[in-house]
Design a protein around this motif. Structure first.
Motif, short mmCIF file in Angstrom:
data_model
loop_
_atom_site.label_atom_id
_atom_site.label_comp_id
_atom_site.label_asym_id
_atom_site.label_seq_id
_atom_site.Cartn_x
_atom_site.Cartn_y
_atom_site.Cartn_z
N ARG A 130 0.82 -1.21 0.00
CA ARG A 130 0.00 0.00 0.00
C ARG A 130 0.85 1.27 0.00
O ARG A 130 0.43 2.30 -0.51
N ARG A 133 1.75 1.70 -3.62
CA ARG A 133 0.56 2.21 -4.33
C ARG A 133 0.37 3.70 -4.04
O ARG A 133 0.05 4.48 -4.93
N HIS A 255 -1.59 1.64 7.39
CA HIS A 255 -1.68 0.51 6.48
C HIS A 255 -3.10 -0.05 6.35
O HIS A 255 -3.43 -0.70 5.34
N SER A 258 -7.47 1.46 2.98
CA SER A 258 -7.24 1.07 1.60
C SER A 258 -8.57 0.91 0.86
O SER A 258 -9.54 0.45 1.46
N THR A 260 -8.96 -1.23 -1.37
CA THR A 260 -9.03 -2.66 -1.63
C THR A 260 -9.11 -3.43 -0.30
O THR A 260 -8.67 -2.93 0.73
N ASP A 265 -5.45 -7.73 -1.51
CA ASP A 265 -4.03 -7.37 -1.53
C ASP A 265 -3.14 -8.54 -1.09
O ASP A 265 -2.03 -8.70 -1.60
#
Length: 312
Positions: A130, A133, A255, A258, A260, A265
């Motif tokens: 992440r 990303r 973390h 997200s 997703t 992930d």
């Protein structure tokens, strides 16, 4: 069933004990997993020893990284069937013979991937994935990684190298420096202050002086991704000292935030590992009765990479 629970003792070697606990009572969207292996993290050690404030209360259960086999499928029909090997990211309670995990936090573990390797992926891998990303396109960009020799740092180095970044990693440990170069770091320095030149993207997880020294290496228009404060020292910044890096962007990157799911992930991390494009760094494999000792050694940085404990 058996599980590890906190004793309330701040001394890490005495912070856990094996106890009888009730079997999981899963919600409709949860599968029950028989745990084969789990990994431990420095943050969990800090919860137990009181580094974040006070030691974990007696009876508290921890554990976020597990690999095992589904023994009870989710009641709502979602997720894997009984007998499926899986990797999961439960919200605690993973240091046990069985744990209930939301199906959105599970990924199928392919044949050939060892449970010990898979168990390293959830927390450290999710954080690293992440962060990459959040950094956006890193192809050809200079990246500075503080505290690069931990579980997150190893994954982050390899993911960034695979995406084409020019990486300077920070660690004072020579053996870990050599491994970081094998994983794709262009150069390794002992402190952020020792890094030469300016950086387009900075990954910072120490806080205190190291944060300030890393910011001082930011190129104009750089982005700093702040994802931890392992040194437990607050950050002090001088507004005027940042002018050479203007416009500098500082992003706080937890973390667990997200678009997703964890399961999606983790499936990506599993695929990259199975394809040989991501290499879990395992510094120790031991029986789960040695978890407290492993946590103490992880906290004192005597383990390179992840410590993995096995059940049965």
């Amino acid at each position: 069933m058996k599980a590890l629970i906190a004793t309330g003792n701040s001394a890490l070697p005495d912070s856990l004990e094996l106890a009888d606990v009730p079997e999981p009572a899963p919600n409709a969207d949860e599968a029950v997993v028989a745990v084969e292996a789990f990994s431990v993290n420095r943050g969990e050690a800090m919860l137990l020893n009181g580094a974040y404030g006070t030691p974990a209360d007696r009876g508290r259960r921890l554990g976020q990284d597990i690999a095992g086999v589904v023994v009870q499928a989710a009641g709502d029909g979602s997720g894997p069937a009984v007998g499926t090997r899986v990797v999961g990211h439960p919200e605690g309670a993973g240091w046990a013979e069985q744990v209930a995990v939301p199906t959105t936090k599970l990924a199928v573990m392919p044949t050939g991937l060892a449970a010990t390797a898979a168990a390293t992926l959830p927390l450290a891998g999710l954080t690293a994935l992440r962060l990459v990303r959040a950094a956006g396109d890193v192809l050809g960009r200079r990246a500075l990684l503080t505290a690069a020799a931990g579980g997150v740092g190893f994954f982050l180095t390899e993911l960034l190298a695979g995406a084409g970044a020019d990486i300077v990693a920070v660690t004072s440990n020579r053996a870990r420096a050599a491994r970081l170069k094998e994983l794709g770091a262009t150069k390794v320095v002992a402190r952020a202050a020792d890094a030469e030149g300016a950086f387009d993207v900075i990954f910072e997880s120490v806080g205190g002086r190291e944060f300030s020294d890393a910011v001082a290496k930011a190129a104009p228009g750089a982005t700093l991704l702040w994802y931890g404060q392992a040194g437990l020292e607050p950050v002090a910044l001088d507004f005027f000292a940042l002018i050479p890096s203007t416009p500098l962007t500082i992003k706080h990157v937890p973390h667990w935030v997200s678009p997703t799911t964890d399961g999606q992930d983790i499936a990506t991390l599993v695929r990259l590992t199975a394809e040989g494009r991501l290499h879990p760094e395992i510094g120790r494999i031991a029986d789960w009765l040695d978890t407290a000792k492993a946590l103490d050694d992880v906290y004192e940085r005597r383990v390179q990479g992840n410590a993995v404990l096995t059940i049965g």
